[in-house]
Design a protein around this motif. Structure first.
Motif, PDB file in Angstrom:
ATOM      1  N   ALA A 102      -1.016  -0.149 -62.744  1.00  0.00           N
ATOM      2  CA  ALA A 102       0.014  -0.335 -61.719  1.00  0.00           C
ATOM      3  C   ALA A 102       0.245  -1.808 -61.419  1.00  0.00           C
ATOM      4  N   THR A 103       1.484  -2.131 -61.087  1.00  0.00           N
ATOM      5  CA  THR A 103       1.828  -3.468 -60.588  1.00  0.00           C
ATOM      6  C   THR A 103       1.957  -3.401 -59.072  1.00  0.00           C
ATOM      7  N   TYR A 104       1.985  -4.565 -58.439  1.00  0.00           N
ATOM      8  CA  TYR A 104       2.252  -4.586 -56.997  1.00  0.00           C
ATOM      9  C   TYR A 104       3.594  -3.929 -56.696  1.00  0.00           C
ATOM     10  N   GLU A 105       4.553  -4.131 -57.600  1.00  0.00           N
ATOM     11  CA  GLU A 105       5.881  -3.551 -57.393  1.00  0.00           C
ATOM     12  C   GLU A 105       5.863  -2.031 -57.466  1.00  0.00           C
ATOM     13  N   ASP A 106       5.007  -1.476 -58.332  1.00  0.00           N
ATOM     14  CA  ASP A 106       4.866  -0.020 -58.373  1.00  0.00           C
ATOM     15  C   ASP A 106       4.374   0.492 -57.025  1.00  0.00           C
ATOM     16  N   TRP A 107       3.400  -0.202 -56.460  1.00  0.00           N
ATOM     17  CA  TRP A 107       2.893   0.157 -55.128  1.00  0.00           C
ATOM     18  C   TRP A 107       3.981  -0.010 -54.069  1.00  0.00           C
ATOM     19  N   ASP A 108       4.621  -1.172 -54.068  1.00  0.00           N
ATOM     20  CA  ASP A 108       5.583  -1.476 -52.996  1.00  0.00           C
ATOM     21  C   ASP A 108       6.759  -0.515 -53.003  1.00  0.00           C
ATOM     22  N   TRP A 109       7.213  -0.120 -54.183  1.00  0.00           N
ATOM     23  CA  TRP A 109       8.368   0.784 -54.244  1.00  0.00           C
ATOM     24  C   TRP A 109       8.044   2.138 -53.636  1.00  0.00           C
ATOM     25  N   GLU A 202      16.109  -3.824 -57.711  1.00  0.00           N
ATOM     26  CA  GLU A 202      15.935  -4.801 -58.776  1.00  0.00           C
ATOM     27  C   GLU A 202      14.698  -5.670 -58.551  1.00  0.00           C
ATOM     28  N   HIS A 203      14.431  -6.038 -57.303  1.00  0.00           N
ATOM     29  CA  HIS A 203      13.300  -6.936 -57.042  1.00  0.00           C
ATOM     30  C   HIS A 203      11.951  -6.228 -57.175  1.00  0.00           C
ATOM     31  N   LEU A 204      11.986  -4.903 -57.373  1.00  0.00           N
ATOM     32  CA  LEU A 204      10.747  -4.139 -57.570  1.00  0.00           C
ATOM     33  C   LEU A 204      10.705  -3.493 -58.959  1.00  0.00           C
ATOM     34  N   ARG A 205      11.444  -4.036 -59.903  1.00  0.00           N
ATOM     35  CA  ARG A 205      11.562  -3.427 -61.235  1.00  0.00           C
ATOM     36  C   ARG A 205      10.308  -3.611 -62.096  1.00  0.00           C
ATOM     37  N   ASN A 206       9.529  -4.634 -61.829  1.00  0.00           N
ATOM     38  CA  ASN A 206       8.356  -4.890 -62.659  1.00  0.00           C
ATOM     39  C   ASN A 206       7.370  -3.732 -62.547  1.00  0.00           C
ATOM     40  N   THR A 207       7.116  -3.049 -63.662  1.00  0.00           N
ATOM     41  CA  THR A 207       6.308  -1.840 -63.617  1.00  0.00           C
ATOM     42  C   THR A 207       5.280  -1.797 -64.735  1.00  0.00           C
TER      43      THR A 207
END
Length: 296
Positions: A102-109, A202-207
């Protein structure tokens, strides 16, 4: 008993899936309904169905993570349909895979939608409900993942277990105001929830997982297409709201799993006779002891 006919319901994610099923069933039960959704195409498709009926339904394009937009949507709905007394925090997203990828973005989304979106609904509408003094009911859609952990569902499961704790505490806090709380825990439902990744900001696309992958979509759809139909699930919700049920659990196939989980919890819990300080804590009203005396 909670009366639903004649009341205004605000349903997040209402343009499709579980939430659209709720919108249809509660409209049939006599509610005025606002369906809030981030996808305009889903709202358009839903309204094409409702426009063939006499139901009072208002579409609202809304990102439930946007608190200012949420407040504005609440004002617009109440100006047109009347005070919202039935709140359905139904919108949710999912993406699966091992936690170590998981990335931080996966968590944040997922946290922003599945948990913060529910919090935003509560913060927006509960003060209004209390101020009006007419009672009401809140339905928070969690999942059987609120009870059952499965490999590869760590982030999703975290959000849904949080909804369980939130709902149980909210029910205690709002009882004195005559506002009921239910937690809906679906298992498999025949929806397109796997397409939720299409709404990922878009700002949370990193997965560390997957994006709009047709092969993955097909796989996930195959898993859930045998699930309960949304309107069938919504009928359980209607009954649960009318009966003021805290837990709405319409999936008997989880009975054995839940029995096993709770048996293991009770087996791990210390026994009073093995703890010399047990009676002292109970006598001083330490949390747990008060519940025991009330139950007795």
């Amino acid at each position: 008993m909670t009366r639903v006919a004649g009341r205004t319901a605000f349903i997040t994610g209402g343009g499709s899936g579980v939430a659209l099923g709720q919108a249809k069933i509660f409209a049939q039960a006599g509610c005025k309904v606002a369906i809030a959704d981030i996808r305009q195409d889903h709202l358009d498709e839903a309204m094409a169905w409702f426009d063939q009926t006499d139901f009072q339904v208002m579409p609202v394009k809304l990102d439930i993570t946007d608190r200012a937009a949420y407040a504005a949507a609440a004002d617009a709905v109440e100006a047109r349909l009347g005070p919202v007394e039935l709140l359905f925090n139904t919108a949710g997203v999912s993406i699966f895979g091992p936690l170590e990828k998981a990335t931080y973005e996966d968590w944040d989304w997922q946290l922003s939608v599945n948990l913060n979106g529910v919090i935003n609904g509560i913060q927006t509408f509960v003060p209004r409900m209390i101020a009006r003094g007419n009672g009401g009911h809140i339905v928070n859609t969690a999942s059987m993942s609120a009870f059952v952990a499965l490999k590869g569902t760590g982030i999703y499961c975290t959000t849904k277990m949080a909804i369980r704790g939130l709902s149980e505490c909210l029910a205690l806090d709002l009882a004195e105001h005559g506002i009921g709380v239910s937690m809906l825990c679906p298992g498999a439902v025949n929806t397109n929830i796997h397409e939720a990744v299409l709404t990922r900001p878009e700002h949370l696309r990193n997965t560390g997982y997957y994006g709009a992958d047709p092969a993955m979509f097909a796989h996930l759809k195959k898993v859930i297409e045998v699930g309960m139909e949304p309107e069938t699930l919504a009928r359980y919700v209607l009954d649960g709201v009318e009966q003021d049920q805290l837990y709405i659990l319409p999936y008997p196939e989880f009975r054995g799993t839940l029995e096993d989980i709770h048996m293991r919890v009770m087996m791990a819990l210390a026994r009073p006779e093995d703890d010399p300080d047990y009676e002292k804590r109970v006598a001083h009203g330490v949390p747990g002891g008060e519940r025991r005396r009330a139950d007795a």
